[in-house]
Design a protein around this motif. Structure first.
Motif, mmCIF file in Angstrom:
data_model
loop_
_atom_site.group_PDB
_atom_site.id
_atom_site.type_symbol
_atom_site.label_atom_id
_atom_site.label_comp_id
_atom_site.label_asym_id
_atom_site.label_seq_id
_atom_site.Cartn_x
_atom_site.Cartn_y
_atom_site.Cartn_z
ATOM 1 N N LYS A 64 -75.368 86.126 -70.150
ATOM 2 C CA LYS A 64 -76.807 86.313 -70.400
ATOM 3 C C LYS A 64 -77.592 85.061 -70.005
ATOM 4 C CE LYS A 64 -76.000 87.130 -74.780
ATOM 5 N NZ LYS A 64 -74.526 87.073 -74.646
ATOM 6 N N SER A 65 -77.137 83.916 -70.516
ATOM 7 C CA SER A 65 -77.891 82.681 -70.285
ATOM 8 C C SER A 65 -77.814 82.253 -68.817
ATOM 9 C CB SER A 65 -77.358 81.571 -71.188
ATOM 10 O OG SER A 65 -77.460 81.965 -72.547
ATOM 11 N N THR A 66 -76.655 82.467 -68.201
ATOM 12 C CA THR A 66 -76.514 82.121 -66.781
ATOM 13 C C THR A 66 -77.495 82.947 -65.940
ATOM 14 O OG1 THR A 66 -74.158 81.749 -67.219
ATOM 15 C CG2 THR A 66 -74.826 81.852 -64.914
ATOM 16 N N THR A 103 -72.121 80.356 -77.264
ATOM 17 C CA THR A 103 -72.868 79.187 -76.794
ATOM 18 C C THR A 103 -74.319 79.225 -77.276
ATOM 19 O OG1 THR A 103 -71.459 79.083 -74.847
ATOM 20 C CG2 THR A 103 -73.537 77.877 -74.735
ATOM 21 N N THR A 104 -74.982 80.350 -77.074
ATOM 22 C CA THR A 104 -76.369 80.476 -77.516
ATOM 23 C C THR A 104 -76.388 80.817 -79.003
ATOM 24 O OG1 THR A 104 -76.917 81.278 -75.308
ATOM 25 C CG2 THR A 104 -78.570 81.635 -77.032
ATOM 26 N N LEU A 105 -77.206 80.091 -79.768
ATOM 27 C CA LEU A 105 -77.161 80.247 -81.233
ATOM 28 C C LEU A 105 -78.419 80.865 -81.836
ATOM 29 C CD1 LEU A 105 -75.507 76.818 -82.081
ATOM 30 C CD2 LEU A 105 -74.405 79.053 -81.951
ATOM 31 N N VAL A 117 -86.543 87.031 -73.809
ATOM 32 C CA VAL A 117 -85.809 86.363 -74.877
ATOM 33 C C VAL A 117 -84.307 86.381 -74.608
ATOM 34 C CG1 VAL A 117 -85.455 86.261 -77.372
ATOM 35 C CG2 VAL A 117 -87.586 87.222 -76.459
ATOM 36 N N ASP A 118 -83.709 85.199 -74.553
ATOM 37 C CA ASP A 118 -82.247 85.098 -74.517
ATOM 38 C C ASP A 118 -81.777 85.139 -75.962
ATOM 39 O OD1 ASP A 118 -79.612 84.730 -73.828
ATOM 40 O OD2 ASP A 118 -79.813 82.640 -73.205
ATOM 41 N N THR A 119 -80.704 85.866 -76.219
ATOM 42 C CA THR A 119 -80.237 86.026 -77.601
ATOM 43 C C THR A 119 -78.779 85.580 -77.715
ATOM 44 O OG1 THR A 119 -79.467 88.278 -77.216
ATOM 45 C CG2 THR A 119 -81.749 88.032 -77.948
HETATM 46 MG MG LIG Z 1 -75.919 82.357 -73.956
#
Ligand SMILES: [Mg+2]
Ligand SMILES: Nc1nc2c(ncn2[C@@H]2O[C@H](COP(=O)(O)OP(=O)(O)OP(=O)(O)O)[C@@H](O)[C@H]2O)c(=O)[nH]1
Length: 376
Positions: A182-184, A208-210, A224-226
């Motif tokens: 997701k974040s990439t 990784t994402t909190l 929104v990244d979750t």
């Molecule tokens: Mg992430």
């Protein structure tokens, strides 16, 4: 691109955690001296992100499944476009069958990420069709289905265009299980839009994402990244960083073909095992696994002894230091009725064609072994 939430708390741009100086073991920690000096319009990273980004070291922080689920439930009350990302290499481990429930009335775009891992010979149309069928089987009816490679930046522009058309002026929530990319993918979108690179922290560790990371869109809306949903059946949760690195493919998978006779066994390192119990004599078993994972062939009658003596020695991963943490292998039996994949959740799969073949698949207790219609 710095952001603060409604209480004017400062958020780490790397992982979305609320920044704090009280507890070093919790998410979002930054020493008070640094936090005080921080300027509200610069991008601030917490200590955990700093260590991940510069040394690839992960610090475990406490977050419960409830935190994730609450965050997802929030979405069902909003008008928004849902972008659900799955890892095409670990489809069964990364597909959220309850996504329609979380999405409520909102439209869903299904993204199959990490296409770079699958053999190039596999046609995209076929893969997309396979993905649509699996989604429909699970009662999920996405508005659109698209395949991407976030690391290579492939089809990111198409995805952006699709999002722009489908969001109809609303916010966009990017959701999925942990580690699907997701974040990439969002970093690639940010790069296309602003040229800024690797803004959000990414890593091969799950979790990784909190917290939510809001990226402003052209209107007053946000993408929104979750944090990823944790699926406890993913093998990643049982492995050390070194082992995880080995079993996670990073390049196009080179399928390995084994011609097995009945009563022969394949060990996938010491993490999983497949026994050819009975069928129509010699046949092919095609393994789709990380190129670095060593496969050992043996006779079924010798397999138990080999495993007992060589786990952590000849049969690695697991390595010695993790032998005690890794659950024992659990056995599942399958009968092949059509060309099928035996999936070892998070590790990969072995495809078998001949109807009437009986096999047993083994994986650490808690990690799924399942059968599905062949992808390739
Ligand atoms: Mg992430
Ligand atoms: N091969 C391949 N790897 C990818 C791709 N996208 C992401 N990855 C890798 O997958 C791992 C996880 O990526 P992240 O972007 O941190 O995943 P995430 O979904 O944000 O994970 P959480 O924040 O834990 O929920 C990293 O090692 C990435 O490099 C892709 O398209 N292909």
């Amino acid at each position: 691109m710095n952001q603060s939430n409604t209480d004017q708390e400062m958020i780490c741009i790397g992982c979305g955690a609320v920044l704090q100086s009280e507890d070093e073991t919790k998410a979002g920690f930054l020493p008070a001296s640094v936090l005080k000096k921080a300027n509200a319009d610069e991008d601030i990273y917490c200590k955990r992100c700093f260590r991940l980004r510069h040394y690839n070291e992960v610090q475990d922080v406490e977050l419960t499944d409830d935190d994730f689920l609450n965050m997802l439930h929030e979405i069902s009350d909003k008008n928004a476009l849902i972008v659900n990302i799955v890892d095409i290499f670990d489809f069964n481990g990364s597909f959220i069958s309850g996504i329609q429930r979380f999405a409520g009335q909102n439209p869903v775009i299904l993204v199959g990420n990490k296409v770079d891992l699958l053999p190039k010979s596999l046609k995209e149309g076929k893969m997309r069709q396979w993905l649509i069928e699996r989604a429909h089987e699970a009662g999920v009816h996405p508005k659109e289905v698209i395949l991407t490679s976030a690391v290579r930046g492939e089809s990111v522009k198409q995805l952006m265009d699709l999002i722009e058309t489908e969001r109809k002026g609303q916010d966009v929530y990017v959701v999925g299980t942990t580690n699907v990319g997701k974040s990439t993918l969002i970093n690639q979108i940010i790069k296309l839009a602003t040229d800024a690179e690797n803004v959000i922290t990414t890593s091969y560790f799950p979790g990784t994402t909190l917290g939510k990371i809001e990226i402003p869109l052209d209107d007053d809306r946000v993408m929104v990244d979750t944090p990823g949903i944790i699926q406890s059946s993913q093998i990643a949760h049982y492995l050390t960083p070194k082992e995880l690195k080995l079993v996670t493919p990073r390049k196009e998978i080179k399928p390995k073909v084994y011609q097995l006779n009945e009563e022969q066994t394949l060990f996938l390192g010491g993490l999983a095992r497949l026994d050819y119990l009975s069928g129509d004599g010699k046949q092919s078993f095609v393994c789709y696994l990380s190129n670095e994972l060593t496969i050992h062939r043996t006779k079924l009658e010798k397999a138990d002894v080999l495993y007992a003596n060589q786990r952590g020695q000849l049969l690695t991963p697991p390595f010695e230091e993790n032998l005690n943490n890794l659950p024992e292998l659990k056995r599942y039996e399958f009968l092949i009725k059509e060309p099928s994949d035996i999936v070892f959740s998070g590790l990969g799969w072995i495809s078998i064609e001949e109807p009437g073949t009986k096999i047993a698949g083994w994986a650490p207790k808690g990690v799924d072994v399942l059968i599905r219609k062949s992808l390739i």
